[in-house]
Write a protein that holds these residues in place. Structure first.
Motif: not given
Length: 496
Positions: A348-365
């Motif tokens: 219920t609190h959507p955050v839009v990160l953007g493709p670059v930040v999303s990819l960086a977080m996903g790959v790191a995790g």
């Protein structure tokens, strides 16, 4: 034989949950007593639970051990009572903060200051028919496929009483089948997964009731009809309820610890987060990249768990922890609530990160999950080959540590000092903590309570590393000191 420490309030709270999937050995060790069991398992003999001592805390044979002083015993008992009383409302409070107060824990504190305990009563949702239906359907489905889906027979480690637990290794198959059925009943219109979010508070209330009833059932069963000789009473009804009485309780062919830990707690985790994401789409017409990143990292972790489920059956959760409130409430209530809380907030609190930040977080995790997996795989292969397999292209280095068993036998273990295990004695804890950070990070830093799981896990694993070192030091003596000299840090190189 398994022996319990006196209860310490903080560590016991931190180890309330099962869910650390670690090897049954400590640090990087492998030894004779942990070799694969014989191919033909011994059928556990059923024996009525006995009380060999009127001690406060049970060990692996049913005997009890007492604390040193009356004050120690009293504080230990009070700590257990406090945990049993406080943990059920805690998950309700956590749910309420994330869904009704926007993640603002200070608003929750203000409510309690104004209303006192009446405030807790007012926010506590009553279980509904919908909640019972969701829980009952999921539990029944998982129990049925646990028994019905084929899988290879896996023999666990020989228990302190000489029994060999026998499992059906069908975790991956059940995981995939659950996903297929989930999507099918959703897409065919039989069920709206968003209902889980709508009724989540009621589900948690119902789970509290179910888990308490289940733990009481385990106590009665442990006294009247234990499933094997690996059972017994501590002499204290309080500890029998909290720590449990049976190491491997079964009802017919159903292994209850595998069901609660693996097929209810861990299996529900990813699918609950899917329900939260569907609710976000229902509310906003889109699924934010932040919730996708969080779920992808969690999904990688849970997938790794089921791929490694046979390793989990040789872990501390299964080999040493008896089935009681400590373990079963954690799997049935704590995991569905606390482990999913980062996604609960994002629903219920959507955050839009953007493709670059999303990819960086996903790959790191996902990278952290892989390192955690690879460190466990490295140690497992080292054990299986007796130290002959190459590690990072080189012959592994290790210490041959001798120790004496309780029966007076002299045995040896191999303490791995190369690869990931040459960086720190419990290095695999570090990528696990970092993975939890990266699946929480998409919610950013608006509210501290959002990072509760990360803080909880960090304290849990650091405390476990200290306690494991203490046990290994007592077991191996001078050999452990030699190991500490070669691998000086517990978890975090250069710091701890």
């Amino acid at each position: 034989p398994f022996q319990r420490e006196e209860v310490r309030t903080l560590p016991v709270f931190l180890t309330m949950v099962t869910t650390r999937r670690q090897s049954g050995r400590l640090a990087g060790e492998v030894g004779e007593d942990f070799k694969s069991p014989p191919k033909t398992p011994r059928t556990p003999k059923t024996k009525k639970a006995t009380q060999e001592s009127n001690g406060w805390i049970g060990d692996g044979t049913g005997a009890g051990t007492r604390g040193d002083t009356f004050i120690t015993k009293a504080l230990s008992s009070l700590a257990v009572v406090a945990l049993i009383v406080l943990t059920p409302p805690f998950i309700i409070i956590l749910w309420y903060i994330h869904t009704r107060l926007g993640g603002d824990a200070f608003a929750m504190a203000s409510l309690f200051m104004e209303r006192g305990f009446t405030g807790l009563y007012e926010i506590w949702p009553a279980p509904t028919l919908a909640a019972w239906r969701i829980i009952g359907s999921f539990a029944a489905f998982e129990a049925i496929i646990l028994l019905a889906v084929p899988g290879k027979t896996f023999n666990g480690i020989v228990t302190p009483c000489g029994n060999v637990p026998v499992y059906k290794a069908n975790g991956v198959q059940c995981y995939v089948l659950t996903g297929v059925v989930f999507v099918a009943i959703w897409q065919l219109g039989y069920w709206n997964p968003a209902e889980v979010y709508d009724h989540f508070g009621e589900i948690l209330s119902a789970l509290n009731i179910v888990s308490f009833g289940f733990c009481l059932f385990l106590v009665v069963k442990g006294h009247l009809c234990p499933s094997s000789t690996d059972s017994g009473s501590s002499g204290s009804p309080l500890y029998d309820f909290y720590w449990g009485m049976e190491l491997y309780p079964r009802v017919g062919p159903l292994d209850l610890k595998t069901f609660t830990n693996c097929r209810f707690g861990m299996m529900s985790w990813p699918f609950i987060t899917f329900c939260f994401a569907i609710k976000q789409y229902e509310l906003n017409g889109f699924v934010a990249d932040s919730i996708i990143v969080s779920i992808v990292i969690m999904l990688a972790y849970v997938t790794k768990f089921f791929m490694w489920e046979t390793g989990y059956w040789n872990s501390m959760d299964i080999m040493h922890d008896r089935a009681g409130y400590y373990l079963c409430w954690g799997c049935m209530c704590w995991v569905p609530c606390v482990y999913t809380s980062p996604v609960l907030y994002l629903a219920t609190h959507p955050v839009v990160l953007g493709p670059v930040v999303s990819l960086a977080m996903g790959v790191a995790g996902v990278g952290c999950v892989y390192i955690n997996y690879d460190s466990d795989r490295q140690r497992q292969n080292f054990r299986a080959t007796g130290g002959s397999e190459l590690i990072w292209g080189a012959k592994p280095t290790y210490i041959t540590a001798k120790y004496t068993t309780t029966t007076g036998e002299t045995k040896s273990s191999l303490l791995l000092t190369s690869g990931w295990w040459g960086i720190a004695r419990h290095f695999h804890y570090l990528p696990e903590i970092m993975a939890s950070f990266f699946w929480t990070l998409p919610g950013l830093f608006n509210h501290p309570i959002h990072y509760f799981y990360v803080v909880y896990l960090t304290i849990l694993l650091f405390d476990r590393a200290v306690r494991d070192d203490h046990r290994c030091g007592g077991k191996y003596g001078k050999y452990w000191k030699e190991y500490q000299a070669k691998v000086p840090y517990r978890v975090l190189p250069g710091i701890f």
